[in-house]
Design an enzyme around this catalytic site. Sequence first.
Site, PDB file in Angstrom:
ATOM      1  N   HIS A   1      -8.838  17.075 -13.708  1.00 43.46           N
ATOM      2  CA  HIS A   1      -9.366  16.510 -14.960  1.00 43.46           C
ATOM      3  C   HIS A   1     -10.652  17.223 -15.360  1.00 43.46           C
ATOM      4  CE1 HIS A   1      -9.596  13.605 -18.154  1.00 43.46           C
ATOM      5  NE2 HIS A   1     -10.845  13.317 -17.843  1.00 43.46           N
TER       6      HIS A   1
ATOM      7  N   ARG B   1     -22.149   9.850 -24.777  1.00 43.05           N
ATOM      8  CA  ARG B   1     -21.073  10.315 -25.646  1.00 43.05           C
ATOM      9  C   ARG B   1     -21.630  10.884 -26.952  1.00 43.05           C
ATOM     10  NH1 ARG B   1     -16.118   6.951 -28.344  1.00 43.05           N
ATOM     11  NH2 ARG B   1     -17.838   6.195 -29.607  1.00 43.05           N
TER      12      ARG B   1
ATOM     13  N   HIS C   1      -5.522  10.067 -25.266  1.00 45.07           N
ATOM     14  CA  HIS C   1      -6.939  10.020 -24.903  1.00 45.07           C
ATOM     15  C   HIS C   1      -7.282   8.726 -24.188  1.00 45.07           C
ATOM     16  CE1 HIS C   1     -11.207   9.198 -25.189  1.00 45.07           C
ATOM     17  NE2 HIS C   1     -11.348  10.499 -25.025  1.00 45.07           N
TER      18      HIS C   1
ATOM     19  N   HIS D   1      -9.610   7.911 -13.933  1.00 49.16           N
ATOM     20  CA  HIS D   1     -10.668   6.923 -13.670  1.00 49.16           C
ATOM     21  C   HIS D   1     -10.089   5.642 -13.055  1.00 49.16           C
ATOM     22  CE1 HIS D   1     -13.454   9.574 -15.555  1.00 49.16           C
ATOM     23  NE2 HIS D   1     -12.938   9.422 -16.754  1.00 49.16           N
TER      24      HIS D   1
ATOM     25  N   ASP E   1     -14.140  16.363 -14.277  1.00 43.12           N
ATOM     26  CA  ASP E   1     -14.309  15.674 -15.553  1.00 43.12           C
ATOM     27  C   ASP E   1     -15.451  16.237 -16.388  1.00 43.12           C
ATOM     28  OD1 ASP E   1     -14.217  13.881 -17.629  1.00 43.12           O
ATOM     29  OD2 ASP E   1     -14.643  12.095 -16.452  1.00 43.12           O
TER      30      ASP E   1
HETATM   31 ZN   LIG Z   1     -12.295  12.638 -19.142  1.00 39.60          ZN
END
Ligand SMILES: [Zn+2]
Length: 447
Positions: free
Chosen positions: A64, A87, A210, A274, A325
């Site tokens: 990932h 974010r 997503h 996750h 990630d």
């Molecule tokens: Zn991710």
Amino acid sequence: MTAPEPARYHAEYAWLPDRPAPDADVLIEVVDGRFGPVTAGVPVPPPDARRLPGLTLPGLANAHSHAFHRALRGRTHGGRGDFWAWRTQMYAVADRLDPERYLALARATYAEMALAGITCVGEFHYLHHAPDGAPYADPNVMGAALVEAAAQAGIRLTLLDTCYLTATVDGKPLAGPQLRFGDGDAAGWARRAGAFTPAGAHARVGAAIHSVRAVPADQLAEVAGWAREHAAPLHLHLSEQPAENEACLAYHGKSPTALLAEAGVLGPATTAVHATQLSGLDLDVLGSSGTGICACPTTERDLADGVGPIRKLADGGSPISLGTDSHAVVDLFEEARAVELNLRLATLTRGQFSPVELLRAATEGGHATLGWTDAGRLERGDRADLVTVRLDSARTAGVPPVGVFFAAGAADVTDVLADGRPVVREGRHVRLDVPTELSAAIAAVTS
Ligand SMILES: [Zn+2]
């Protein structure tokens, strides 16, 4: 890439399939990018064999990745920023990427991965269009940049082409920096994704949802159907944050796991990334469906996501893989031990995962979840991916080879072979000056 040459390697130690610990004096033959005979207990190597001091493992798989997040490392800790504040900063970087900058940043990031022993990456890719949301002349030019980046870095890539349609669980439209993620609806996503053929045998295409925030319930089945039709791996972000669960419960009256199960999204070809915030019922659904779990513990701790019930998921039937990630850290040794060590903190119990289970998660488990089922094991016929870790550094000296995941770091990797081609020799990338490339590519999107 040049054609791989037949070669023989003699590993001081190598971890062979289904062995509880590494064997000594292993002769590894490579022909046409695949392993030939792999023979333990050969104390005197043939004169043409290249010596690999230390411990040799199968190539590591990073299941990932969002390559562009590498630009955020070390920049997001001001103001005690939570996931949502992070974010916002991530979107600012996304906004500055074009195909050329994306190629440079991904190439440098993938080259950092190669230095860490990673021979295959799963790129969860949703930066599809220009910043205003308009498709580029070639609507897959950004995906093509990632495929080329992996080729130049010398590793394999599964492009997990991500469907991203809405901003919230209740269907608010994409806006601002999210506009470039969207394809209108799942049919539009499928048309664009289906039109892409990656250049090079090192790459393949998979699908991704997503999250339940970004794909409405009535669009989920179309993405899952596309993945089945193309025999492609399907990945999705699942229950990373409590807020996602709460919004899903409020709008749909059920958890994200239950919603995905109803839409036919879960199963052995699907990997949930996750899965940190799950109910007991969610655990049962994920395990009984054989849905894989990709743990990203260094990112999960960086973003204060929580500690997922990884042991329970594995016991329930979910194969485990690992991902870096957001690339707060690119080090699968750290990622593997974090799975174990985080669980110790959460459960007050040691010994949750055996060294062999951690090895499998970092190697064959990851390659399989990315669709490369012929990689991740040091055995005849598999893709010739290997990574050698020194056992004479300040970190690893005196450590028994079986303890490597509790001692080594990415900086201990000396040699990497991917599909039989040397990518790293003596700790250096064979083609790229990785720190210089990283500095330039990050400066281009942050300054
Ligand atoms: Zn991710």
